[in-house]
Write an enzyme that holds these catalytic residues in place. Structure first.
Site, PDB file in Angstrom:
ATOM      1  N   ASN A  68       0.855  -1.193   0.000  1.00 49.31           N
ATOM      2  CA  ASN A  68       0.000   0.000   0.000  1.00 49.31           C
ATOM      3  C   ASN A  68       0.898   1.252   0.000  1.00 49.31           C
ATOM      4  OD1 ASN A  68      -1.423   2.283   1.074  1.00 49.31           O
ATOM      5  ND2 ASN A  68      -3.078   0.918   1.630  1.00 49.31           N
ATOM      6  N   ASP A 120      -0.099   4.493  -0.117  1.00 44.81           N
ATOM      7  CA  ASP A 120      -0.811   5.730   0.231  1.00 44.81           C
ATOM      8  C   ASP A 120       0.087   6.761   0.918  1.00 44.81           C
ATOM      9  OD1 ASP A 120      -3.070   4.517  -0.718  1.00 44.81           O
ATOM     10  OD2 ASP A 120      -3.936   4.109   1.252  1.00 44.81           O
ATOM     11  N   HIS A 121       0.993   6.272   1.774  1.00 44.71           N
ATOM     12  CA  HIS A 121       1.747   7.242   2.572  1.00 44.71           C
ATOM     13  C   HIS A 121       2.918   7.868   1.831  1.00 44.71           C
ATOM     14  CE1 HIS A 121      -1.043   6.809   5.681  1.00 44.71           C
ATOM     15  NE2 HIS A 121      -0.848   5.505   5.750  1.00 44.71           N
ATOM     16  N   ARG A 171       3.907  18.954   0.600  1.00 45.49           N
ATOM     17  CA  ARG A 171       4.499  20.107  -0.079  1.00 45.49           C
ATOM     18  C   ARG A 171       3.778  20.487  -1.378  1.00 45.49           C
ATOM     19  NH1 ARG A 171       9.720  21.900   1.624  1.00 45.49           N
ATOM     20  NH2 ARG A 171       9.491  21.848   3.872  1.00 45.49           N
ATOM     21  N   HIS A 182      -5.682   3.457  -1.557  1.00 47.23           N
ATOM     22  CA  HIS A 182      -7.021   3.782  -1.056  1.00 47.23           C
ATOM     23  C   HIS A 182      -7.381   5.194  -1.502  1.00 47.23           C
ATOM     24  CE1 HIS A 182      -9.784   3.962   2.791  1.00 47.23           C
ATOM     25  NE2 HIS A 182     -10.411   4.314   1.691  1.00 47.23           N
ATOM     26  N   ARG A 211      -9.504   7.852  -0.916  1.00 47.37           N
ATOM     27  CA  ARG A 211     -10.463   8.270   0.111  1.00 47.37           C
ATOM     28  C   ARG A 211     -11.377   9.360  -0.420  1.00 47.37           C
ATOM     29  NH1 ARG A 211     -10.438   7.661   5.516  1.00 47.37           N
ATOM     30  NH2 ARG A 211      -9.189   5.932   6.224  1.00 47.37           N
ATOM     31  N   ARG A 214      -7.232  12.616   0.898  1.00 48.21           N
ATOM     32  CA  ARG A 214      -6.167  13.123   1.769  1.00 48.21           C
ATOM     33  C   ARG A 214      -4.783  12.634   1.346  1.00 48.21           C
ATOM     34  NH1 ARG A 214      -7.404   9.786   7.281  1.00 48.21           N
ATOM     35  NH2 ARG A 214      -9.429  10.735   6.968  1.00 48.21           N
ATOM     36  N   GLU A 222      -8.660   0.298  -3.083  1.00 51.04           N
ATOM     37  CA  GLU A 222      -9.508   0.270  -1.886  1.00 51.04           C
ATOM     38  C   GLU A 222     -10.447   1.460  -1.957  1.00 51.04           C
ATOM     39  OE1 GLU A 222      -6.973   0.569   1.487  1.00 51.04           O
ATOM     40  OE2 GLU A 222      -6.131  -1.410   1.224  1.00 51.04           O
ATOM     41  N   THR A 279      -8.377   3.321   8.366  1.00 49.51           N
ATOM     42  CA  THR A 279      -9.597   2.512   8.364  1.00 49.51           C
ATOM     43  C   THR A 279      -9.722   1.767   9.696  1.00 49.51           C
ATOM     44  OG1 THR A 279      -9.125   2.219   6.039  1.00 49.51           O
ATOM     45  CG2 THR A 279     -10.949   0.958   6.917  1.00 49.51           C
ATOM     46  N   GLU A 318     -10.917  -9.591   2.905  1.00 54.44           N
ATOM     47  CA  GLU A 318      -9.637  -9.246   3.521  1.00 54.44           C
ATOM     48  C   GLU A 318      -9.919  -9.097   5.010  1.00 54.44           C
ATOM     49  OE1 GLU A 318      -7.122  -6.258   1.702  1.00 54.44           O
ATOM     50  OE2 GLU A 318      -6.398  -5.611   3.679  1.00 54.44           O
ATOM     51  N   HIS A 339      -3.720  -4.683   7.577  1.00 57.06           N
ATOM     52  CA  HIS A 339      -3.896  -3.506   8.431  1.00 57.06           C
ATOM     53  C   HIS A 339      -3.075  -3.634   9.705  1.00 57.06           C
ATOM     54  CE1 HIS A 339      -5.438   0.111  10.205  1.00 57.06           C
ATOM     55  NE2 HIS A 339      -5.968   0.398   9.040  1.00 57.06           N
ATOM     56  N   GLY A 340      -2.146  -2.717   9.850  1.00 54.50           N
ATOM     57  CA  GLY A 340      -1.333  -2.672  11.065  1.00 54.50           C
ATOM     58  C   GLY A 340      -0.243  -3.728  11.124  1.00 54.50           C
TER      59      GLY A 340
HETATM   60  N1  PXP Z   1      -5.830  -3.186   3.981  1.00 59.46           N
HETATM   61  C1  PXP Z   1      -6.803  -2.242   4.030  1.00 59.46           C
HETATM   62  C2  PXP Z   1      -8.167  -2.614   3.567  1.00 59.46           C
HETATM   63  C3  PXP Z   1      -6.525  -0.926   4.449  1.00 59.46           C
HETATM   64  O1  PXP Z   1      -7.505  -0.012   4.494  1.00 59.46           O
HETATM   65  C4  PXP Z   1      -5.206  -0.602   4.811  1.00 59.46           C
HETATM   66  C5  PXP Z   1      -4.874   0.798   5.207  1.00 59.46           C
HETATM   67  O2  PXP Z   1      -5.170   1.674   4.183  1.00 59.46           O
HETATM   68  C6  PXP Z   1      -4.218  -1.613   4.737  1.00 59.46           C
HETATM   69  C7  PXP Z   1      -4.568  -2.904   4.346  1.00 59.46           C
HETATM   70  C8  PXP Z   1      -2.788  -1.346   5.080  1.00 59.46           C
HETATM   71  O3  PXP Z   1      -2.680  -1.028   6.425  1.00 59.46           O
HETATM   72  P1  PXP Z   1      -1.277  -0.521   6.999  1.00 59.46           P
HETATM   73  O4  PXP Z   1      -0.976   0.772   6.301  1.00 59.46           O
HETATM   74  O5  PXP Z   1      -1.536  -0.370   8.447  1.00 59.46           O
HETATM   75  O6  PXP Z   1      -0.267  -1.580   6.668  1.00 59.46           O
END
Ligand code: PXP
Length: 236
Positions: free
Chosen positions: A6, A8-9, A17, A42, A44, A48, A69, A100, A150, A190-191
């Site tokens: 993922n 996203d970050h 910036r 994702h 959103r 964001r 996502e 999430t 998932e 997740h996490g």
């Molecule tokens: N799976 C889903 C459905 C998520 O929403 C996220 C976070 O966007 C992740 C996996 C990844 O989670 P993490 O960034 O905590 O690894």
């Protein structure tokens, strides 16, 4: 087991910036070269981190699967049918949350989700439902026509190393087994971190893990030393 990264970050940092650095596309390509089996992102409702343009660009350049996502909304449904990602993972979304926070309530909105899933599946998209590891949600997911679930590993991740770890882990294990017996394929995420991911091997038949934050966090530290050295040599 497959790995969906993922990214996203990377976009979170870029947006700080407002330019295009670090570029999401470049990050996705590095993940591909490093062996990621899929890129997860994702979109959103508040945009964001990932923007619409990122999703379209990723779809164009990726050689591996794109897993989009998204929330179960009309707007996101239209975007998915236009982009046609390989996979869609349907997630709940609250605007104020940092990430999430829980799984999708499939049992509580079975008809709405079933209709939404059908549109995506009919368009050739493989659909996954991001749910908590509860019997009720797994059974409901099996009625929607989605091919995958998932499992939300957030509670396990938070409990890792504490006395609650085993309880949360067993919930995942039982939910995966039930889902498979009902014909669903099972992913998780997740996490998850470099410390807690190893237990995912104890869950039979898991297909893919989606991991983001902890990989990007590690990448910052793994790259920081050489980044500082290069700048230091430029200004010496
Ligand atoms: N799976 C889903 C459905 C998520 O929403 C996220 C976070 O966007 C992740 C996996 C990844 O989670 P993490 O960034 O905590 O690894």
């Amino acid at each position: 087991m497959l790995l969906g990264v993922n990214i996203d970050h990377v976009a979170t940092l870029r947006n700080a910036r407002g330019g295009n650095d670090p570029a999401v596309i470049k990050a996705a390509q590095i993940c591909e070269i490093a062996g990621a089996d899929g890129i997860t992102t994702h979109l959103r409702e508040d945009r964001r981190h990932i923007k619409d343009e990122d999703v379209y660009n990723l779809k164009k350049i990726l050689k591996v699967r794109l897993n989009l996502e998204m929330a179960v909304t009309e707007e996101m449904g239209k975007i998915a049918l236009d982009v046609l990602p390989d996979n869609c993972c349907l997630v709940p979304e609250k605007r104020q949350e940092l990430t999430t926070e829980g799984g999708l309530d499939v049992a509580g909105q079975l008809e709405k989700i079933t209709q939404f899933v059908k549109k995506l599946v009919d368009a050739g998209i493989i659909v996954s439902l991001f749910i908590d590891p509860s019997e009720e949600q797994v059974k409901a997911a099996a009625k929607t026509g989605a091919q995958f679930i998932e499992l939300h590993t957030g509670a396990y991740s938070e409990a890792f190393g504490s006395e609650k770890e085993e309880i949360e882990f067993q919930k995942l294990k039982n939910a995966a087994k039930l889902a498979q017996s009902l014909g669903l394929k099972v992913n998780a995420g997740h996490g998850l971190t470099y410390e807690n991911v190893h237990r995912m091997h104890e869950i039979e038949g898991l297909i893919e893990l989606n991991i983001g934050h902890n990989i990007i966090a590690k990448a910052v530290f793994d790259g920081l030393e050489s980044a500082v050295k290069e700048m230091k040599s430029l200004i010496k």
